[in-house]
Design a protein around this motif. Structure first.
Motif, PDB file in Angstrom:
ATOM      1  N   ARG B 135      44.435  44.312  44.517  1.00  0.00           N
ATOM      2  CA  ARG B 135      45.815  44.477  45.004  1.00  0.00           C
ATOM      3  C   ARG B 135      46.651  43.281  44.542  1.00  0.00           C
ATOM      4  O   ARG B 135      46.871  42.333  45.279  1.00  0.00           O
ATOM      5  CB  ARG B 135      45.828  44.570  46.537  1.00  0.00           C
ATOM      6  CG  ARG B 135      45.163  45.808  47.093  1.00  0.00           C
ATOM      7  CD  ARG B 135      46.124  46.952  47.290  1.00  0.00           C
ATOM      8  NE  ARG B 135      47.229  46.606  48.158  1.00  0.00           N
ATOM      9  CZ  ARG B 135      48.422  47.181  48.099  1.00  0.00           C
ATOM     10  NH1 ARG B 135      48.677  48.100  47.190  1.00  0.00           N
ATOM     11  NH2 ARG B 135      49.384  46.839  48.941  1.00  0.00           N
ATOM     12  N   TYR B 136      47.045  43.312  43.273  1.00  0.00           N
ATOM     13  CA  TYR B 136      47.829  42.199  42.747  1.00  0.00           C
ATOM     14  C   TYR B 136      49.131  42.708  42.156  1.00  0.00           C
ATOM     15  O   TYR B 136      49.284  43.910  41.892  1.00  0.00           O
ATOM     16  CB  TYR B 136      47.033  41.435  41.678  1.00  0.00           C
ATOM     17  CG  TYR B 136      46.862  42.178  40.375  1.00  0.00           C
ATOM     18  CD1 TYR B 136      47.839  42.103  39.371  1.00  0.00           C
ATOM     19  CD2 TYR B 136      45.743  42.967  40.116  1.00  0.00           C
ATOM     20  CE1 TYR B 136      47.697  42.792  38.173  1.00  0.00           C
ATOM     21  CE2 TYR B 136      45.587  43.653  38.929  1.00  0.00           C
ATOM     22  CZ  TYR B 136      46.566  43.562  37.955  1.00  0.00           C
ATOM     23  OH  TYR B 136      46.435  44.252  36.778  1.00  0.00           O
ATOM     24  N   ALA B 137      50.071  41.798  41.955  1.00  0.00           N
ATOM     25  CA  ALA B 137      51.310  42.125  41.245  1.00  0.00           C
ATOM     26  C   ALA B 137      51.621  40.963  40.315  1.00  0.00           C
ATOM     27  O   ALA B 137      51.564  39.801  40.727  1.00  0.00           O
ATOM     28  CB  ALA B 137      52.451  42.323  42.234  1.00  0.00           C
ATOM     29  N   PHE B 261      51.099  37.519  42.309  1.00  0.00           N
ATOM     30  CA  PHE B 261      50.954  37.598  43.764  1.00  0.00           C
ATOM     31  C   PHE B 261      49.740  38.461  44.117  1.00  0.00           C
ATOM     32  O   PHE B 261      49.381  39.376  43.380  1.00  0.00           O
ATOM     33  CB  PHE B 261      52.198  38.232  44.390  1.00  0.00           C
ATOM     34  CG  PHE B 261      53.447  37.401  44.214  1.00  0.00           C
ATOM     35  CD1 PHE B 261      53.859  36.541  45.210  1.00  0.00           C
ATOM     36  CD2 PHE B 261      54.190  37.483  43.041  1.00  0.00           C
ATOM     37  CE1 PHE B 261      54.990  35.761  45.050  1.00  0.00           C
ATOM     38  CE2 PHE B 261      55.332  36.711  42.868  1.00  0.00           C
ATOM     39  CZ  PHE B 261      55.739  35.851  43.873  1.00  0.00           C
ATOM     40  N   ILE B 262      49.144  38.155  45.278  1.00  0.00           N
ATOM     41  CA  ILE B 262      48.006  38.924  45.788  1.00  0.00           C
ATOM     42  C   ILE B 262      48.379  39.413  47.180  1.00  0.00           C
ATOM     43  O   ILE B 262      48.881  38.624  47.999  1.00  0.00           O
ATOM     44  CB  ILE B 262      46.750  38.021  45.891  1.00  0.00           C
ATOM     45  CG1 ILE B 262      46.341  37.480  44.512  1.00  0.00           C
ATOM     46  CG2 ILE B 262      45.590  38.740  46.582  1.00  0.00           C
ATOM     47  CD1 ILE B 262      45.696  38.457  43.582  1.00  0.00           C
TER      48      ILE B 262
END
Lengths: 207, 364
Positions: B135-137, B261-262
């Motif tokens: 779940r990263y961006a 970001f995580i």
């Protein structure tokens, strides 16, 4: 679930009223008790009430996804958050205030008492004025009356306290109002929910 | 059960990842001359540096950053430099009041930075995030877009910095007010507003900017972003957003810039971009790109707290034969389980299973 940090007190009540109209009601908020968190699982929103100066800390550190914080707090602490909306409430001014007949003697260091040392330092540094900062936590207006400082940097709402103590606003530094802020990481991973919330709140403000 | 801490485990995986793509391991000494950081103060995420006097009176610092050391030691005229590291740095994290020892991993590429090089670094940044959590961006932007839009107006550097700060904060109301105050043309103001309002998956957001009538410098940047999008598809890398809130100090960075970001970690864990200006400020020719992953917050991820300290607790008494204890312990370790062997009595650790090999205290 969207976690919302609200400031305790009048501003928090007003901000909640806007959020309620924007489609984020939480009936538990209106119960008279000592609870600190209020949840509406159907809508997926949880509110918590914190000290106004702590809202930005809760949001920056991700305990809250969004929050309502005064621009004074954002300018003073510069939290790493998104500033999504000006809620146009809790309006006041950050001012330099002092004795009505105060004249700045630029040949000596100006003594400035304030709760907002960073705002004061930034303002006077832009004016190339040498100052001695006196950090106080309350009753700032007392400082020039008892000779602790020459002037104060503080929030002025109506100016009534100043007038009653023979003081007056001398210069306006910046206008202040409440802002909707968001945690940067939450704004990526709850993007749809938070963008919708922002749009809904903006809709209520413009209605 | 793995007894490595999350940051140690991930730093090993990241080093392996970078070395698979030929980014050679690079070690820097723990200390660096203080002067290096003072000359490039605003490049650092925090201005505070832990300094001390060396034996000869020279002012030294515990390194708060790796990139500056890599650039300082890069020789001009050689082939491309591709290095990676996983090192400890010392700095004051944002919002905190004291110094912290932070594990940081990352890579630097110094040489000719073409689209391939940018794509490879971007892919490795995305894969670094994926090593931490699926779940990263990865938010990317190109500084040539805001710079190209701002170049249409006669603005001072301080005014440009103010406008960039508002874009970075996604502060649309503040941006509108400042554009009005600075009498910025409506067309330019509208373009700046788009930098705040439009963000999301690269493939969906890029066409919005491509459809705008932007200056040539911006269009060059959009071409590169389009090429990068194609490369990410070939690499099979997702989770990349176009988001101009990652814009950073234009004195050091130029072109591509990004932040990672995580989900579950409140602040960014990765930052990087093109830093040709840093090179020229340090008197070096060439182009450079790199990123750093900050591993200090990943213990916060859910599930990282171990339920038990060891798998098996083995206790023995004064009359238990030593070889029986060794045999029991080896049986467990051979099966891949961790053991704690101790005299019978109170055990202040959490364990899944307990094996008692005698001792008075066990019988009580």
């Amino acid at each position: 679930m969207i976690n919302v940090a609200l400031p305790k007190g009048r501003l928090g009540d007003k901000a909640y009223a806007v959020l309620e109209r924007a489609g984020y009601p939480c009936p538990a908020m209106k119960e008279d008790n000592r609870k600190l968190t209020f949840e509406n699982p159907e809508i997926g929103v949880r509110y918590f009430l914190v000290r106004p100066s702590d809202v930005a800390v809760y949001v920056e550190r991700g305990a809250a996804d969004i929050g309502i914080a005064g621009k004074d707090i954002l300018l003073e602490y510069r939290p790493d958050v998104y500033e999504l909306l000006d809620l146009r409430m809790g309006k006041c001014r950050m001012c330099v205030a002092g004795p009505k007949d105060f004249r700045d003697d630029r040949s000596s260091t100006l003594r400035v008492a304030t709760k907002f040392p960073n705002i004061a330092r930034t303002y006077y540094s832009a004016c190339s004025r040498e100052i001695e900062l006196i950090h106080l936590n309350g009753s700032i207006e007392l400082a020039p009356l008892v000779g602790l400082s020459d002037v104060i940097v503080d929030i002025v709402e109506t100016g009534k306290t100043l007038i009653e103590n023979g003081l007056a606003p001398l210069e306006e530094i910046v206008p202040i109002s409440a802002r909707l802020i968001a945690n940067k990481s939450s704004y990526k991973f709850k993007a749809d929910a938070l963008r919708t919330l922002r749009a809904n709140v903006e809709g209520v403000l413009n209605s | 059960m793995s007894r490595l801490k999350a940051d140690e485990r991930i730093s090993i995986r990241l080093r392996e990842l970078y070395q698979r793509y030929g980014y050679l391991p690079y070690r820097v000494s723990r200390f660096e001359e203080y002067d290096l950081y003072m000359r490039n103060k605003s490049f650092l995420t925090s201005e505070h540096v832990l300094a001390f006097s060396d034996m000869d009176g020279k002012l030294m610092a515990l390194k708060p950053d790796i990139t500056l050391s890599v650039v300082k030691n890069t020789k001009a005229g050689g082939g491309p430099v591709k290095v990676s590291y996983a090192e400890t740095v010392y700095r004051v994290p944002r919002g905190e009041l004291g110094f912290k020892e932070i594990m940081q991993a990352g890579l630097e590429m110094i040489g000719e930075v073409d689209v391939y090089a940018m794509g490879e670094v971007l892919m490795l940044a995305a894969r670094s995030l994926a090593e931490i959590s699926p779940r990263y961006a990865l938010d990317i932007a190109d500084l040539r877009l805001p710079a190209g839009i701002l170049a249409q107006e006669a603005l001072t550097d301080a005014q440009k910095a103010q406008l960039m700060a508002l874009i970075s904060d996604k502060n649309l109301h503040g941006l509108r007010a400042l554009c009005a105050e600075l009498a910025i043309a409506d067309k330019t103001a509208a373009q700046l507003e788009t930098l705040v309002t439009e963000f999301g998956p690269l493939g969906e957001t890029l066409p919005v900017f491509e459809a705008m009538n932007l200056p040539q410098a911006c269009r060059d940047a959009l071409c590169d972003l389009r090429a990068l999008l194609g490369m990410m598809e070939l690499y099979g890398v997702g989770g990349i957003n176009l988001d101009f809130s990652v814009v950073n100090d234009m004195n050091y960075y130029n072109g591509l810039i990004f932040a990672g970001f995580i989900d579950g970690i409140p602040s960014g864990v990765l930052s990087g971009g093109r830093y040709d200006y840093l090179l020229s400020r340090m008197g070096k020719k060439g182009q450079a790109i790199g990123f750093a992953v900050y591993l200090d917050q990943i213990d916060r991820l859910l599930g990282e707290k171990a339920e038990c300290d060891v798998d098996v607790l083995i206790t023995y008494g004064a009359d238990t034969p030593t070889d029986a204890v060794i045999t029991a312990a080896r049986k467990q370790t051979a099966a891949g389980r961790s053991v704690r062997v101790q005299r019978a009595g109170k055990a202040d650790i959490r364990y899944r299973e307990r094996i008692d090999l005698g001792g008075e205290e066990n019988r009580v």
